[in-house]
Scaffold this motif. Sequence first.
Motif, PDB file in Angstrom:
ATOM      1  N   UNK A 143     -49.840 147.664  61.640  1.00 31.44           N
ATOM      2  CA  UNK A 143     -49.053 146.594  61.762  1.00 31.44           C
ATOM      3  C   UNK A 143     -49.230 145.741  62.960  1.00 31.44           C
ATOM      4  N   UNK A 144     -49.319 146.519  64.186  1.00 31.74           N
ATOM      5  CA  UNK A 144     -49.689 145.957  65.322  1.00 31.74           C
ATOM      6  C   UNK A 144     -51.093 145.287  65.474  1.00 31.74           C
ATOM      7  N   UNK A 145     -52.127 146.104  64.970  1.00 27.21           N
ATOM      8  CA  UNK A 145     -53.495 145.844  65.057  1.00 27.21           C
ATOM      9  C   UNK A 145     -53.433 144.522  64.366  1.00 27.21           C
ATOM     10  N   UNK A 146     -53.113 144.319  62.968  1.00 28.09           N
ATOM     11  CA  UNK A 146     -53.180 143.142  62.145  1.00 28.09           C
ATOM     12  C   UNK A 146     -52.503 141.960  62.923  1.00 28.09           C
ATOM     13  N   UNK A 147     -51.395 142.260  63.520  1.00 31.59           N
ATOM     14  CA  UNK A 147     -50.709 141.183  64.187  1.00 31.59           C
ATOM     15  C   UNK A 147     -51.216 140.694  65.251  1.00 31.59           C
ATOM     16  N   UNK A 148     -51.953 141.537  66.064  1.00 31.48           N
ATOM     17  CA  UNK A 148     -52.588 141.367  67.342  1.00 31.48           C
ATOM     18  C   UNK A 148     -53.988 140.525  67.009  1.00 31.48           C
ATOM     19  N   UNK A 149     -54.389 140.821  65.876  1.00 33.22           N
ATOM     20  CA  UNK A 149     -55.772 140.000  65.551  1.00 33.22           C
ATOM     21  C   UNK A 149     -55.467 138.685  65.364  1.00 33.22           C
ATOM     22  N   UNK A 150     -54.065 138.545  64.474  1.00 32.42           N
ATOM     23  CA  UNK A 150     -53.560 136.962  64.074  1.00 32.42           C
ATOM     24  C   UNK A 150     -53.253 136.059  65.462  1.00 32.42           C
ATOM     25  N   UNK A 151     -52.736 136.903  66.374  1.00 36.33           N
ATOM     26  CA  UNK A 151     -52.285 136.304  67.486  1.00 36.33           C
ATOM     27  C   UNK A 151     -53.527 135.812  68.759  1.00 36.33           C
ATOM     28  N   UNK A 152     -54.600 136.902  68.655  1.00 37.27           N
ATOM     29  CA  UNK A 152     -55.495 136.731  69.540  1.00 37.27           C
ATOM     30  C   UNK A 152     -56.757 135.855  69.051  1.00 37.27           C
ATOM     31  N   UNK A 153     -57.019 136.175  67.586  1.00 34.31           N
ATOM     32  CA  UNK A 153     -58.219 135.283  67.227  1.00 34.31           C
ATOM     33  C   UNK A 153     -57.637 133.990  66.640  1.00 34.31           C
ATOM     34  N   UNK A 154     -58.227 132.888  67.321  1.00 35.83           N
ATOM     35  CA  UNK A 154     -57.642 131.484  66.906  1.00 35.83           C
ATOM     36  C   UNK A 154     -58.155 131.287  65.357  1.00 35.83           C
ATOM     37  N   UNK A 155     -57.000 130.730  64.824  1.00 33.36           N
ATOM     38  CA  UNK A 155     -56.987 130.490  63.253  1.00 33.36           C
ATOM     39  C   UNK A 155     -58.384 129.943  62.767  1.00 33.36           C
ATOM     40  N   UNK A 156     -58.951 129.039  63.659  1.00 25.90           N
ATOM     41  CA  UNK A 156     -60.117 128.508  63.304  1.00 25.90           C
ATOM     42  C   UNK A 156     -61.285 129.457  62.983  1.00 25.90           C
ATOM     43  N   UNK A 157     -61.357 130.363  63.925  1.00 27.16           N
ATOM     44  CA  UNK A 157     -62.480 131.465  64.041  1.00 27.16           C
ATOM     45  C   UNK A 157     -62.083 132.353  62.799  1.00 27.16           C
ATOM     46  N   UNK A 158     -60.880 132.625  62.576  1.00 28.68           N
ATOM     47  CA  UNK A 158     -60.594 133.493  61.413  1.00 28.68           C
ATOM     48  C   UNK A 158     -60.901 132.765  60.168  1.00 28.68           C
ATOM     49  N   UNK A 159     -60.710 131.441  60.012  1.00 23.98           N
ATOM     50  CA  UNK A 159     -61.300 130.730  58.751  1.00 23.98           C
ATOM     51  C   UNK A 159     -62.713 130.683  58.712  1.00 23.98           C
ATOM     52  N   UNK A 160     -63.263 130.625  59.760  1.00 22.17           N
ATOM     53  CA  UNK A 160     -64.805 130.662  59.647  1.00 22.17           C
ATOM     54  C   UNK A 160     -65.185 131.980  59.257  1.00 22.17           C
ATOM     55  N   UNK A 161     -64.984 132.941  59.667  1.00 20.37           N
ATOM     56  CA  UNK A 161     -65.117 134.393  59.413  1.00 20.37           C
ATOM     57  C   UNK A 161     -64.717 134.679  57.741  1.00 20.37           C
ATOM     58  N   UNK A 162     -63.643 134.055  57.575  1.00 19.96           N
ATOM     59  CA  UNK A 162     -63.240 134.185  56.253  1.00 19.96           C
ATOM     60  C   UNK A 162     -64.152 133.493  55.191  1.00 19.96           C
ATOM     61  N   UNK A 163     -64.679 132.392  55.714  1.00 21.96           N
ATOM     62  CA  UNK A 163     -65.560 131.432  54.831  1.00 21.96           C
ATOM     63  C   UNK A 163     -66.892 132.309  54.821  1.00 21.96           C
ATOM     64  N   UNK A 164     -67.418 132.756  55.760  1.00 25.15           N
ATOM     65  CA  UNK A 164     -68.642 133.789  55.751  1.00 25.15           C
ATOM     66  C   UNK A 164     -68.459 134.910  54.827  1.00 25.15           C
ATOM     67  N   UNK A 165     -67.255 135.286  54.937  1.00 27.28           N
ATOM     68  CA  UNK A 165     -67.178 136.465  53.834  1.00 27.28           C
ATOM     69  C   UNK A 165     -67.145 135.961  52.508  1.00 27.28           C
TER      70      UNK A 165
END
Length: 324
Positions: A277-299
């Motif tokens: 839980x903490x790891x997932x939450x930490x990722x959401x907090x510290x990785x900017x939304x945009x970056x997460x989206x970009x990575x999701x797009x590449x995936x």
Amino acid sequence: MEDIHRAEIGEKLQKISEGDVRTIARVLTELERQQAPWARELIKELYPKTGRALVIGVTGSPGSGKSTLVARMALAYREAGLRVGIIAVDPTSPFSGGAILGDRIRMQSLASDPDVFIRSMATRGQLGGLSAAVEDALTVLDAAGYRILLLETVGVGQDEIDIMNTAQVTILVLVPGMGDGVQAIKAGVMEIADLFVINKADHPETPRAERELRSFLRMVSRDDGWEPPLIKTVATTGQGVEELVNTVQRFYDFRKDRDDGRRRAVARQRLLRLVSQRLAARIQISVPEQELDQLAERLASREVDPDTALDELVRKVITDQLTH
Ligand SMILES: Nc1nc2c(ncn2[C@@H]2O[C@H](COP(=O)(O)OP(=O)(O)OP(=O)(O)O)[C@@H](O)[C@H]2O)c(=O)[nH]1
Ligand SMILES: [Mg+2]
């Protein structure tokens, strides 16, 4: 600054140990929001002092009478002079303590009783799931001297099963006339129940429900050798509640003498759950939304495979502390 912080925590600890209801309520709110760092500090201080309360989980389908039963049980424990905390977990619909008390006049004595603390929890905080928030709440109430903690959940979803696992005794509430009641409840919840209740035993279909359940229970074989008992109750009148409370005690005594590693297993699950839980939450907090989206797009476009994407994310945050 640090000193002010310590003094504040010290004061809250003192008030909690005195059972100050307003402080307890505020702390629980803060823990649910998971924003104030002092709230986490508080749990650190409180946790080693807890473990004295008996946590009783009451689960079952919507409308089966859990709240009515919990209120009845609370009354029985109050008669025995024990202070009672009640937590109603409802991830789907937030409500106030009203649902526990209902509009039933006879339950009003609970509402005005200073030795009964009632709280409902619905939200999940930023840093963890609902189960983590509930566990924190139990820690606070335990430290505040509530000897009996009643935990009501609708038995659906992994969150709730996690929550029920934190209880020392788990009661599954069934009702007659649900068609095939046993089938309706399904796996997962059936396995964790230590006691089975047929509530609404004033219903004409009760004997049939009892027959069905007994034939199911004959097939149950537990590692610890406990044979889960079946108790019939009418929560609205209190019928069967004394037997239920006695049976809870009987199970507790049975369990107490067995060092079967259950406590450790539950703690281990809790730990692993916290990590994910903490790891997932930490990722959401510290990785900017945009970056997460970009990575999701590449995936999504197969530019990157899931493991590599995961590695990228984890590497970004693994150096951060997970506890903040
Ligand atoms: N006839 C009868 N009605 C009951 C009994 N126990 C509860 N009820 C009624 O059933 C309804 C639902 O009771 P609750 O205690 O709110 O049930 P619940 O399981 O807490 O419901 P949710 O929290 O919404 O899932 C209420 O109208 C109760 O008065 C019982 O033993 N017999
Ligand atoms: Mg309820």
